[in-house]
Scaffold this motif. Structure first.
Motif, PDB file in Angstrom:
ATOM      1  N   MET A   7       0.824  -1.184   0.000  1.00 31.22           N
ATOM      2  CA  MET A   7       0.000   0.000   0.000  1.00 31.22           C
ATOM      3  C   MET A   7       0.874   1.255   0.000  1.00 31.22           C
ATOM      4  N   LEU A   8       1.904   1.237   0.827  1.00 28.89           N
ATOM      5  CA  LEU A   8       2.762   2.416   0.899  1.00 28.89           C
ATOM      6  C   LEU A   8       3.662   2.555  -0.315  1.00 28.89           C
ATOM      7  N   THR A   9       3.849   1.492  -1.056  1.00 30.17           N
ATOM      8  CA  THR A   9       4.688   1.595  -2.248  1.00 30.17           C
ATOM      9  C   THR A   9       3.880   1.884  -3.506  1.00 30.17           C
ATOM     10  N   ILE A  10       2.672   1.376  -3.573  1.00 34.20           N
ATOM     11  CA  ILE A  10       1.884   1.524  -4.794  1.00 34.20           C
ATOM     12  C   ILE A  10       1.025   2.787  -4.783  1.00 34.20           C
ATOM     13  N   ALA A  11       0.398   3.097  -3.666  1.00 25.63           N
ATOM     14  CA  ALA A  11      -0.551   4.215  -3.602  1.00 25.63           C
ATOM     15  C   ALA A  11       0.060   5.563  -3.993  1.00 25.63           C
ATOM     16  N   PRO A  12       1.249   5.948  -3.489  1.00 26.49           N
ATOM     17  CA  PRO A  12       1.787   7.257  -3.891  1.00 26.49           C
ATOM     18  C   PRO A  12       2.109   7.339  -5.376  1.00 26.49           C
ATOM     19  N   PHE A  13       2.702   6.287  -5.925  1.00 29.22           N
ATOM     20  CA  PHE A  13       3.077   6.322  -7.337  1.00 29.22           C
ATOM     21  C   PHE A  13       1.858   6.294  -8.247  1.00 29.22           C
ATOM     22  N   LEU A  14       0.851   5.517  -7.866  1.00 31.73           N
ATOM     23  CA  LEU A  14      -0.362   5.447  -8.669  1.00 31.73           C
ATOM     24  C   LEU A  14      -1.118   6.776  -8.627  1.00 31.73           C
ATOM     25  N   SER A  15      -1.223   7.375  -7.459  1.00 33.00           N
ATOM     26  CA  SER A  15      -1.923   8.663  -7.367  1.00 33.00           C
ATOM     27  C   SER A  15      -1.154   9.760  -8.097  1.00 33.00           C
ATOM     28  N   PHE A  16       0.180   9.703  -8.051  1.00 32.33           N
ATOM     29  CA  PHE A  16       0.997  10.678  -8.777  1.00 32.33           C
ATOM     30  C   PHE A  16       0.780  10.545 -10.280  1.00 32.33           C
ATOM     31  N   ALA A  17       0.784   9.310 -10.770  1.00 29.93           N
ATOM     32  CA  ALA A  17       0.583   9.077 -12.199  1.00 29.93           C
ATOM     33  C   ALA A  17      -0.807   9.513 -12.650  1.00 29.93           C
ATOM     34  N   ILE A  18      -1.812   9.195 -11.859  1.00 38.89           N
ATOM     35  CA  ILE A  18      -3.181   9.589 -12.209  1.00 38.89           C
ATOM     36  C   ILE A  18      -3.316  11.111 -12.167  1.00 38.89           C
ATOM     37  N   GLY A  19      -2.728  11.735 -11.150  1.00 35.85           N
ATOM     38  CA  GLY A  19      -2.805  13.191 -11.029  1.00 35.85           C
ATOM     39  C   GLY A  19      -2.141  13.910 -12.190  1.00 35.85           C
ATOM     40  N   TRP A  69      -2.689  22.991 -11.902  1.00 38.97           N
ATOM     41  CA  TRP A  69      -3.302  22.875 -10.574  1.00 38.97           C
ATOM     42  C   TRP A  69      -4.171  21.636 -10.461  1.00 38.97           C
ATOM     43  N   ALA A  70      -4.580  21.087 -11.593  1.00 40.87           N
ATOM     44  CA  ALA A  70      -5.407  19.879 -11.565  1.00 40.87           C
ATOM     45  C   ALA A  70      -4.620  18.679 -11.037  1.00 40.87           C
ATOM     46  N   ALA A  71      -3.303  18.761 -11.046  1.00 38.38           N
ATOM     47  CA  ALA A  71      -2.480  17.666 -10.537  1.00 38.38           C
ATOM     48  C   ALA A  71      -2.641  17.493  -9.033  1.00 38.38           C
ATOM     49  N   LEU A  72      -3.188  18.486  -8.364  1.00 41.74           N
ATOM     50  CA  LEU A  72      -3.394  18.375  -6.921  1.00 41.74           C
ATOM     51  C   LEU A  72      -4.465  17.353  -6.557  1.00 41.74           C
ATOM     52  N   ILE A  73      -5.133  16.810  -7.560  1.00 37.22           N
ATOM     53  CA  ILE A  73      -6.108  15.760  -7.285  1.00 37.22           C
ATOM     54  C   ILE A  73      -5.426  14.545  -6.661  1.00 37.22           C
ATOM     55  N   MET A  74      -4.108  14.442  -6.853  1.00 38.15           N
ATOM     56  CA  MET A  74      -3.391  13.293  -6.270  1.00 38.15           C
ATOM     57  C   MET A  74      -3.464  13.302  -4.751  1.00 38.15           C
ATOM     58  N   TRP A  75      -3.641  14.455  -4.138  1.00 39.86           N
ATOM     59  CA  TRP A  75      -3.770  14.527  -2.672  1.00 39.86           C
ATOM     60  C   TRP A  75      -5.084  13.915  -2.202  1.00 39.86           C
ATOM     61  N   TYR A  76      -6.067  13.879  -3.077  1.00 38.47           N
ATOM     62  CA  TYR A  76      -7.345  13.259  -2.738  1.00 38.47           C
ATOM     63  C   TYR A  76      -7.369  11.781  -3.120  1.00 38.47           C
ATOM     64  N   ILE A  77      -6.623  11.425  -4.158  1.00 39.85           N
ATOM     65  CA  ILE A  77      -6.616  10.045  -4.632  1.00 39.85           C
ATOM     66  C   ILE A  77      -5.790   9.149  -3.712  1.00 39.85           C
ATOM     67  N   PHE A  78      -4.687   9.667  -3.163  1.00 39.62           N
ATOM     68  CA  PHE A  78      -3.795   8.849  -2.343  1.00 39.62           C
ATOM     69  C   PHE A  78      -4.498   8.199  -1.160  1.00 39.62           C
ATOM     70  N   PRO A  79      -5.239   8.948  -0.321  1.00 39.01           N
ATOM     71  CA  PRO A  79      -5.890   8.269   0.812  1.00 39.01           C
ATOM     72  C   PRO A  79      -6.939   7.254   0.373  1.00 39.01           C
TER      73      PRO A  79
END
Length: 60
Positions: free
Chosen positions: A1-13, A24-34
């Motif tokens: 979870m700690l290895t996949i979630a940040p990278f996946l949310s970064f890529a999606i963002g 500024w739309a890249a900030l969606i990664m802060w909502y996707i990560f949790p």
């Protein structure tokens, strides 16, 4: 979870920011990560408890 979630949310963002053509739309990664983290945690806990239940049934 700690290895996949940040990278996946970064890529999606970043993908969403490129599609929306707004940095500024890249900030969606802060909502996707949790969300991804909690989903991974739930799946992990379900797997742990299902395994314990199967062991109890096998012992019978």
């Amino acid at each position: 979870m700690l290895t996949i979630a940040p990278f996946l949310s970064f890529a999606i963002g970043l993908t969403y920011a490129v599609i929306a053509e707004n940095g500024w739309a890249a900030l969606i990664m802060w909502y996707i990560f949790p969300v991804i983290f909690v989903i991974g945690l739930v799946v992990l806990l379900i797997g742990i408890f299902k395994k314990k239940e199967q062991r109890k049934e096998a012992d019978l």
